[in-house]
Design an enzyme around this catalytic site. Structure first.
Site, mmCIF file in Angstrom:
data_model
loop_
_atom_site.group_PDB
_atom_site.id
_atom_site.type_symbol
_atom_site.label_atom_id
_atom_site.label_comp_id
_atom_site.label_asym_id
_atom_site.label_seq_id
_atom_site.Cartn_x
_atom_site.Cartn_y
_atom_site.Cartn_z
ATOM 1 N N SER A 1 0.828 -1.213 0.000
ATOM 2 C CA SER A 1 0.000 0.000 0.000
ATOM 3 C C SER A 1 0.858 1.257 0.000
ATOM 4 O O SER A 1 1.912 1.320 0.640
ATOM 5 C CB SER A 1 -0.898 0.011 1.252
ATOM 6 N N THR B 1 -5.335 2.928 -7.435
ATOM 7 C CA THR B 1 -6.650 2.827 -6.786
ATOM 8 C C THR B 1 -7.500 4.005 -7.236
ATOM 9 O O THR B 1 -7.191 5.168 -6.960
ATOM 10 C CB THR B 1 -6.498 2.799 -5.252
ATOM 11 N N HIS C 1 -13.331 -1.719 -2.841
ATOM 12 C CA HIS C 1 -12.486 -1.284 -1.721
ATOM 13 C C HIS C 1 -12.922 -1.964 -0.416
ATOM 14 O O HIS C 1 -12.933 -1.354 0.655
ATOM 15 C CB HIS C 1 -12.558 0.246 -1.572
ATOM 16 N N TYR D 1 -1.900 5.965 -4.724
ATOM 17 C CA TYR D 1 -2.944 6.999 -4.790
ATOM 18 C C TYR D 1 -2.378 8.158 -5.576
ATOM 19 O O TYR D 1 -1.162 8.299 -5.702
ATOM 20 C CB TYR D 1 -3.308 7.477 -3.382
ATOM 21 N N LYS E 1 -7.608 -0.288 -10.019
ATOM 22 C CA LYS E 1 -8.351 -0.997 -8.959
ATOM 23 C C LYS E 1 -9.556 -0.150 -8.550
ATOM 24 O O LYS E 1 -9.406 1.030 -8.229
ATOM 25 C CB LYS E 1 -7.420 -1.194 -7.756
HETATM 26 C C1 LIG Z 1 -7.562 -1.854 6.903
HETATM 27 C C2 LIG Z 1 -7.643 -1.743 5.405
HETATM 28 C C3 LIG Z 1 -6.795 -0.851 4.749
HETATM 29 C C4 LIG Z 1 -6.851 -0.732 3.373
HETATM 30 N N1 LIG Z 1 -5.977 0.124 2.746
HETATM 31 C C5 LIG Z 1 -5.982 0.198 1.402
HETATM 32 C C6 LIG Z 1 -5.036 1.008 0.735
HETATM 33 O O1 LIG Z 1 -4.177 1.628 1.344
HETATM 34 N N2 LIG Z 1 -5.120 1.072 -0.606
HETATM 35 C C7 LIG Z 1 -6.060 0.376 -1.328
HETATM 36 O O2 LIG Z 1 -6.089 0.455 -2.551
HETATM 37 N N3 LIG Z 1 -6.959 -0.416 -0.713
HETATM 38 C C8 LIG Z 1 -6.928 -0.517 0.627
HETATM 39 N N4 LIG Z 1 -7.837 -1.329 1.247
HETATM 40 C C9 LIG Z 1 -8.797 -2.102 0.444
HETATM 41 C C10 LIG Z 1 -8.155 -3.430 0.008
HETATM 42 O O3 LIG Z 1 -7.085 -3.195 -0.864
HETATM 43 C C11 LIG Z 1 -9.143 -4.357 -0.692
HETATM 44 O O4 LIG Z 1 -9.740 -3.700 -1.787
HETATM 45 C C12 LIG Z 1 -10.224 -4.922 0.208
HETATM 46 O O5 LIG Z 1 -9.777 -5.043 1.546
HETATM 47 C C13 LIG Z 1 -10.649 -6.278 -0.351
HETATM 48 O O6 LIG Z 1 -11.659 -6.816 0.400
HETATM 49 P P1 LIG Z 1 -11.410 -7.974 1.510
HETATM 50 O O7 LIG Z 1 -10.827 -7.283 2.695
HETATM 51 O O8 LIG Z 1 -12.800 -8.487 1.709
HETATM 52 O O9 LIG Z 1 -10.478 -8.999 0.928
HETATM 53 C C14 LIG Z 1 -7.788 -1.488 2.629
HETATM 54 C C15 LIG Z 1 -8.629 -2.389 3.297
HETATM 55 C C16 LIG Z 1 -8.558 -2.528 4.664
HETATM 56 C C17 LIG Z 1 -9.471 -3.533 5.349
HETATM 57 C C1 LIG Z 2 -4.274 8.919 1.721
HETATM 58 C C2 LIG Z 2 -4.998 8.447 2.898
HETATM 59 C C3 LIG Z 2 -6.048 7.484 2.570
HETATM 60 C C4 LIG Z 2 -5.643 6.140 3.026
HETATM 61 C C5 LIG Z 2 -6.769 5.239 2.902
HETATM 62 C C6 LIG Z 2 -6.369 3.853 3.242
HETATM 63 C C7 LIG Z 2 -7.409 2.972 2.689
HETATM 64 O O1 LIG Z 2 -7.442 2.771 1.501
HETATM 65 C C8 LIG Z 2 -8.419 2.403 3.559
HETATM 66 O O2 LIG Z 2 -8.378 2.631 4.783
HETATM 67 O O3 LIG Z 2 -9.328 1.761 3.016
#
Ligand SMILES: Cc1cc2nc3c(=O)[nH]c(=O)nc-3n(C[C@H](O)[C@H](O)[C@H](O)COP(=O)(O)O)c2cc1C
Ligand SMILES: CCCCCCC(=O)C(=O)O
Length: 278
Positions: A21, A70, A167, A44, A143
């Site tokens: 990430s 993303t 997401h 991002y 994504k």
């Molecule tokens: C705690 C957390 C942080 C996440 N941070 C990001 C991130 O920084 N960038 C991003 O593209 N998606 C982020 N996501 C979304 C995941 O990449 C992903 O799309 C999603 O968790 C998939 O679903 P699942 O948790 O059911 O496998 C985050 C998800 C969670 C739960």
């Molecule tokens: C630039 C700050 C946004 C981070 C988001 C992290 C994420 O994708 C999530 O928590 O979901």
């Protein structure tokens, strides 16, 4: 061991790709030097394009193989639980040290939201794919696609792959379940680029269904985080191995010797079930 390093090492041990990430706590270099996992870097688009550009260049020079853009987060969703719980973003996002402060003050609850509002570029649009392509030679996966229409636009914009994602349903209530829109996207893309999926993959049977509906691969979010939180690197490995074993079991019972044997006819969608009853 930092979480992202443990995750990368767990992924390497299981021979799966690790996605790092943009908002990781440890550095791109630390993850790169920790193991030989094939790594993709998720980005991002910040208002400060120089920061996005620097991170993408660092990923490229540290051997990451693809950039995941993303696209579903031009701003953060309204996460009421985070507001109520006064969620704090880690004050040590080490990739950004000396570039931008993460010590934001918010009187509204979630300081992740305040940080996101200050950094994410809300003007994110299709032409930013051209911009991203102009600053890197790595393939770009988008994504956050949930419709065939957007998938066609993404292909026209020159992406190398599409990740069907909502997401993890963290951005907007009522977005469709990814598995329910996968086939629409696959049909729209017509094999021009690979389509991947994330969201709700919890069992090998979920992977089987996604592959049957046309995904080339799946991504896992929370299950890996749960494994990491309970047992670090070995927890990550256990989760991935469990999913692999369950997929193998499903394939064996469905008569598939390898993943290419999984076909559309192995699953029935809700719509098909309803049509059968009519
Ligand atoms: C705690 C957390 C942080 C996440 N941070 C990001 C991130 O920084 N960038 C991003 O593209 N998606 C982020 N996501 C979304 C995941 O990449 C992903 O799309 C999603 O968790 C998939 O679903 P699942 O948790 O059911 O496998 C985050 C998800 C969670 C739960
Ligand atoms: C630039 C700050 C946004 C981070 C988001 C992290 C994420 O994708 C999530 O928590 O979901």
């Amino acid at each position: 061991m930092p979480g992202e390093v443990a995750t990368a090492r767990g992924a390497a041990a299981c021979n799966v790709i690790m996605g790092l990430s943009f908002t990781a706590t440890c550095t791109i270099e630390e993850v790169a030097s920790s193991c030989n996992a094939v790594r993709f870097f998720q980005t991002y688009v910040y208002k400060r394009r120089d920061i996005t550009e620097l991170m993408v260049h660092k990923a490229e020079s540290n051997g990451f193989r693809a950039i995941i853009l993303t696209a579903d987060t031009p701003r953060l969703g309204r996460r009421e639980a985070d507001i109520k719980n006064k969620l704090m973003i880690s004050p040590r996002l080490r990739n950004f040290e000396g570039l931008i402060t993460t010590e934001v003050v918010s009187d509204k609850g979630s300081n992740l939201e305040a940080y996101a509002a200050g950094t994410l570029d809300p003007s994110l649009c299709w032409k930013d794919i051209a911009w991203l392509k102009s600053i890197t030679n790595l393939p770009i996966l988008i994504k956050g696609v949930l419709t065939g229409e957007d998938a066609i636009k993404a292909v026209e914009a020159g992406v190398a792959g599409i990740i069907v994602s909502n997401h993890g349903a963290r951005q907007l209530d009522y977005t469709p379940a990814t598995i329910s829109v996968l086939e629409e996207v696959v049909n729209a893309v017509q094999g021009k680029v690979p389509v991947l999926l994330d969201g709700g993959i919890r069992r090998g049977t979920d992977i089987f269904k996604a592959l049957a509906l046309g995904a080339k691969a799946i991504l896992i979010g929370r299950p890996v985080v749960y494994g990491l939180a309970t047992k670090g690197e070995s927890g990550v490995k256990q989760v991935i191995e469990m999913l692999k074993n369950e997929l193998e079991q499903t394939m064996a019972l469905a008569g598939c010797c390898n993943v290419n044997d999984i076909t559309r006819s192995h699953v029935k969608t809700e719509k098909e079930r309803l049509l059968c009853r009519m």
